[in-house]
Write a protein that holds these residues in place. Structure first.
Motif, PDB file in Angstrom:
ATOM      1  N   GLY A 164     -75.589  -1.375 -48.370  1.00  0.00           N
ATOM      2  CA  GLY A 164     -74.887  -0.177 -48.815  1.00  0.00           C
ATOM      3  C   GLY A 164     -74.613   0.763 -47.675  1.00  0.00           C
ATOM      4  O   GLY A 164     -74.854   0.371 -46.534  1.00  0.00           O
ATOM      5  N   PRO A 165     -74.123   1.957 -47.895  1.00  0.00           N
ATOM      6  CA  PRO A 165     -73.749   2.451 -49.232  1.00  0.00           C
ATOM      7  C   PRO A 165     -72.463   1.815 -49.771  1.00  0.00           C
ATOM      8  O   PRO A 165     -71.636   1.359 -48.997  1.00  0.00           O
ATOM      9  CB  PRO A 165     -73.531   3.939 -48.954  1.00  0.00           C
ATOM     10  CG  PRO A 165     -73.095   3.997 -47.530  1.00  0.00           C
ATOM     11  CD  PRO A 165     -73.849   2.909 -46.837  1.00  0.00           C
ATOM     12  N   PHE A 166     -72.383   1.795 -51.098  1.00  0.00           N
ATOM     13  CA  PHE A 166     -71.161   1.298 -51.734  1.00  0.00           C
ATOM     14  C   PHE A 166     -70.365   2.483 -52.272  1.00  0.00           C
ATOM     15  O   PHE A 166     -70.922   3.405 -52.862  1.00  0.00           O
ATOM     16  CB  PHE A 166     -71.505   0.329 -52.857  1.00  0.00           C
ATOM     17  CG  PHE A 166     -72.141  -0.926 -52.334  1.00  0.00           C
ATOM     18  CD1 PHE A 166     -71.350  -1.993 -51.929  1.00  0.00           C
ATOM     19  CD2 PHE A 166     -73.515  -1.025 -52.213  1.00  0.00           C
ATOM     20  CE1 PHE A 166     -71.932  -3.147 -51.422  1.00  0.00           C
ATOM     21  CE2 PHE A 166     -74.101  -2.180 -51.707  1.00  0.00           C
ATOM     22  CZ  PHE A 166     -73.312  -3.242 -51.300  1.00  0.00           C
ATOM     23  N   ILE A 167     -69.088   2.430 -52.017  1.00  0.00           N
ATOM     24  CA  ILE A 167     -68.225   3.521 -52.473  1.00  0.00           C
ATOM     25  C   ILE A 167     -67.178   2.939 -53.404  1.00  0.00           C
ATOM     26  O   ILE A 167     -66.428   2.044 -53.006  1.00  0.00           O
ATOM     27  CB  ILE A 167     -67.553   4.234 -51.278  1.00  0.00           C
ATOM     28  CG1 ILE A 167     -68.629   4.784 -50.338  1.00  0.00           C
ATOM     29  CG2 ILE A 167     -66.658   5.354 -51.762  1.00  0.00           C
ATOM     30  CD1 ILE A 167     -68.114   5.165 -48.977  1.00  0.00           C
ATOM     31  N   LYS A 168     -67.168   3.439 -54.613  1.00  0.00           N
ATOM     32  CA  LYS A 168     -66.259   2.941 -55.656  1.00  0.00           C
ATOM     33  C   LYS A 168     -66.261   1.416 -55.702  1.00  0.00           C
ATOM     34  O   LYS A 168     -65.229   0.747 -55.715  1.00  0.00           O
ATOM     35  CB  LYS A 168     -64.843   3.477 -55.429  1.00  0.00           C
ATOM     36  CG  LYS A 168     -64.813   5.013 -55.397  1.00  0.00           C
ATOM     37  CD  LYS A 168     -63.473   5.581 -55.732  1.00  0.00           C
ATOM     38  CE  LYS A 168     -63.380   7.065 -55.488  1.00  0.00           C
ATOM     39  NZ  LYS A 168     -64.104   7.920 -56.414  1.00  0.00           N
ATOM     40  N   GLY A 169     -67.460   0.856 -55.613  1.00  0.00           N
ATOM     41  CA  GLY A 169     -67.623  -0.578 -55.764  1.00  0.00           C
ATOM     42  C   GLY A 169     -67.472  -1.406 -54.499  1.00  0.00           C
ATOM     43  O   GLY A 169     -67.778  -2.583 -54.479  1.00  0.00           O
TER      44      GLY A 169
ATOM     45  N   VAL B 102     -55.563  15.319 -46.597  1.00  0.00           N
ATOM     46  CA  VAL B 102     -56.829  14.637 -46.824  1.00  0.00           C
ATOM     47  C   VAL B 102     -56.884  14.194 -48.284  1.00  0.00           C
ATOM     48  O   VAL B 102     -56.554  14.970 -49.179  1.00  0.00           O
ATOM     49  CB  VAL B 102     -58.018  15.579 -46.533  1.00  0.00           C
ATOM     50  CG1 VAL B 102     -59.326  14.856 -46.739  1.00  0.00           C
ATOM     51  CG2 VAL B 102     -57.928  16.119 -45.111  1.00  0.00           C
ATOM     52  N   LYS B 103     -57.252  12.918 -48.492  1.00  0.00           N
ATOM     53  CA  LYS B 103     -57.342  12.427 -49.871  1.00  0.00           C
ATOM     54  C   LYS B 103     -58.775  12.036 -50.209  1.00  0.00           C
ATOM     55  O   LYS B 103     -59.477  11.450 -49.387  1.00  0.00           O
ATOM     56  CB  LYS B 103     -56.427  11.211 -50.046  1.00  0.00           C
ATOM     57  CG  LYS B 103     -54.950  11.583 -49.890  1.00  0.00           C
ATOM     58  CD  LYS B 103     -54.046  10.591 -50.595  1.00  0.00           C
ATOM     59  CE  LYS B 103     -54.169   9.205 -49.997  1.00  0.00           C
ATOM     60  NZ  LYS B 103     -53.121   8.297 -50.450  1.00  0.00           N
ATOM     61  N   GLU B 104     -59.170  12.340 -51.418  1.00  0.00           N
ATOM     62  CA  GLU B 104     -60.455  11.927 -52.004  1.00  0.00           C
ATOM     63  C   GLU B 104     -61.713  12.512 -51.376  1.00  0.00           C
ATOM     64  O   GLU B 104     -62.735  12.622 -52.026  1.00  0.00           O
ATOM     65  CB  GLU B 104     -60.578  10.403 -52.027  1.00  0.00           C
ATOM     66  CG  GLU B 104     -59.554   9.774 -52.969  1.00  0.00           C
ATOM     67  CD  GLU B 104     -59.772   8.287 -53.155  1.00  0.00           C
ATOM     68  OE1 GLU B 104     -60.855   7.931 -53.649  1.00  0.00           O
ATOM     69  OE2 GLU B 104     -58.859   7.516 -52.822  1.00  0.00           O
TER      70      GLU B 104
ATOM     71  N   ASP C  53     -68.632  10.768 -53.580  1.00  0.00           N
ATOM     72  CA  ASP C  53     -69.802  10.480 -54.419  1.00  0.00           C
ATOM     73  C   ASP C  53     -71.122  10.622 -53.649  1.00  0.00           C
ATOM     74  O   ASP C  53     -72.017   9.783 -53.756  1.00  0.00           O
ATOM     75  CB  ASP C  53     -69.705   9.050 -54.996  1.00  0.00           C
ATOM     76  CG  ASP C  53     -68.424   8.856 -55.794  1.00  0.00           C
ATOM     77  OD1 ASP C  53     -67.884   9.880 -56.281  1.00  0.00           O
ATOM     78  OD2 ASP C  53     -67.970   7.718 -55.916  1.00  0.00           O
ATOM     79  N   GLY C  54     -71.175  11.625 -52.818  1.00  0.00           N
ATOM     80  CA  GLY C  54     -72.405  11.890 -52.072  1.00  0.00           C
ATOM     81  C   GLY C  54     -72.563  11.086 -50.790  1.00  0.00           C
ATOM     82  O   GLY C  54     -73.536  11.271 -50.058  1.00  0.00           O
ATOM     83  N   ASN C  55     -71.637  10.156 -50.508  1.00  0.00           N
ATOM     84  CA  ASN C  55     -71.713   9.396 -49.265  1.00  0.00           C
ATOM     85  C   ASN C  55     -70.882  10.074 -48.188  1.00  0.00           C
ATOM     86  O   ASN C  55     -69.683  10.305 -48.373  1.00  0.00           O
ATOM     87  CB  ASN C  55     -71.182   7.972 -49.468  1.00  0.00           C
ATOM     88  CG  ASN C  55     -71.998   7.210 -50.470  1.00  0.00           C
ATOM     89  OD1 ASN C  55     -73.185   6.958 -50.261  1.00  0.00           O
ATOM     90  ND2 ASN C  55     -71.381   6.870 -51.597  1.00  0.00           N
ATOM     91  N   LYS C  56     -71.546  10.345 -47.073  1.00  0.00           N
ATOM     92  CA  LYS C  56     -70.815  11.027 -45.995  1.00  0.00           C
ATOM     93  C   LYS C  56     -69.848  10.072 -45.303  1.00  0.00           C
ATOM     94  O   LYS C  56     -70.193   8.915 -45.032  1.00  0.00           O
ATOM     95  CB  LYS C  56     -71.804  11.566 -44.960  1.00  0.00           C
ATOM     96  CG  LYS C  56     -72.407  12.875 -45.408  1.00  0.00           C
ATOM     97  CD  LYS C  56     -73.211  13.509 -44.301  1.00  0.00           C
ATOM     98  CE  LYS C  56     -73.796  14.830 -44.815  1.00  0.00           C
ATOM     99  NZ  LYS C  56     -75.025  15.184 -44.158  1.00  0.00           N
TER     100      LYS C  56
END
Ligand SMILES: [Zn+2]
Ligand SMILES: [Zn+2]
Length: 232
Positions: free
Chosen positions: A14-19, A73-75, A103-106
């Motif tokens: 990980g980390p995994f972002i949106k799968g 900037v997107k998302e 989602d909390g991932n830098k």
């Protein structure tokens, strides 16, 4: 997180972002958009550049702010933008960096753009070069000397120089000498007025101000030229 894997590359770390794993997510999503090339108008006479419709003195800070505004900037949430500049001869390579989180991932992403100057002349320079002027300072000496004349002229030139960054027309269009002194023709009336006020502190008499009508602008407003006469 246990047992998770990236459906794209199979990574299990990980980390995994949106799968997706971070790398695959970044590969598939363009989070920072900047134009490949940005043209910036540059006045070849006064060296100012036009940013967002305004002519400003060249400097890293205004250019960086301008480029940051051009970036989309997107998302990324809480995105912070930073810009670094690298001069490449005529052009400048700008690196725009956006740091934020999903989602909390830098995450931080970078995009490049090339700043290309487009040579032109700004309105004030165009006006000054076409004999445009708004004011005249008349300096008259009771007992004129070459030294006194020179000193005062230098004083005026210096003051104009300090006003120029904020007032592009604060410039001498012409100096006309005569037996008793000289006339300084100045692009900006605002600047001329300021200088006349300052000079009057050491003059023999208060400033004499006069004006003449030279026409009307498109809206019908009177256009005047002002004369400030000072005696020393
Ligand atoms: Zn992956
Ligand atoms: Zn200019």
């Amino acid at each position: 997180m246990k047992g998770m894997f990236c459906p794209n590359c199979g990574a299990t770390k990980g980390p995994f972002i949106k799968g997706l794993c971070k790398q695959c997510f970044l590969n598939q999503n363009n989070l920072l958009l900047v134009p490949e090339e940005i043209k910036v108008e540059h006045c070849k006479f006064c060296n100012k550049i036009r940013l967002g419709g305004r002519w400003v003195e060249q400097g890293d800070k205004p250019l960086k702010n301008f480029l940051a505004k051009k970036a989309k900037v997107k998302e990324l949430s809480g995105a912070k933008l930073s810009v670094s500049l690298e001069p490449l001869g005529e052009t400048t390579l700008a690196r725009v960096k956006a740091a934020g989180s999903i989602d909390g991932n830098k995450l931080s992403v970078e995009a490049k753009t090339l700043v290309v100057p487009s040579e032109t002349q700004c309105d004030p320079c165009m006006r000054l070069r076409s004999d445009y002027y708004e004011a005249k300072i008349q300096v008259r000496f009771d007992s004129p000397t070459e030294k006194g004349r020179q000193e005062l002229l230098e004083k005026i030139a210096k003051q104009l120089e300090s006003l120029k960054p904020r007032d592009s027309l604060a410039s001498i269009a012409q100096v006309v000498y005569n037996k008793k002194g000289f006339d300084v023709i100045i692009g900006s009336n605002r600047a001329a007025q300021k200088i006349a006020k300052k000079l009057s502190q050491t003059a023999l008499a208060p400033v004499k101000k006069s004006s003449s009508l030279v026409g009307r602008d498109k809206r019908g407003k009177e256009k005047k030229r002002f004369t400030y006469c000072l005696r020393f």
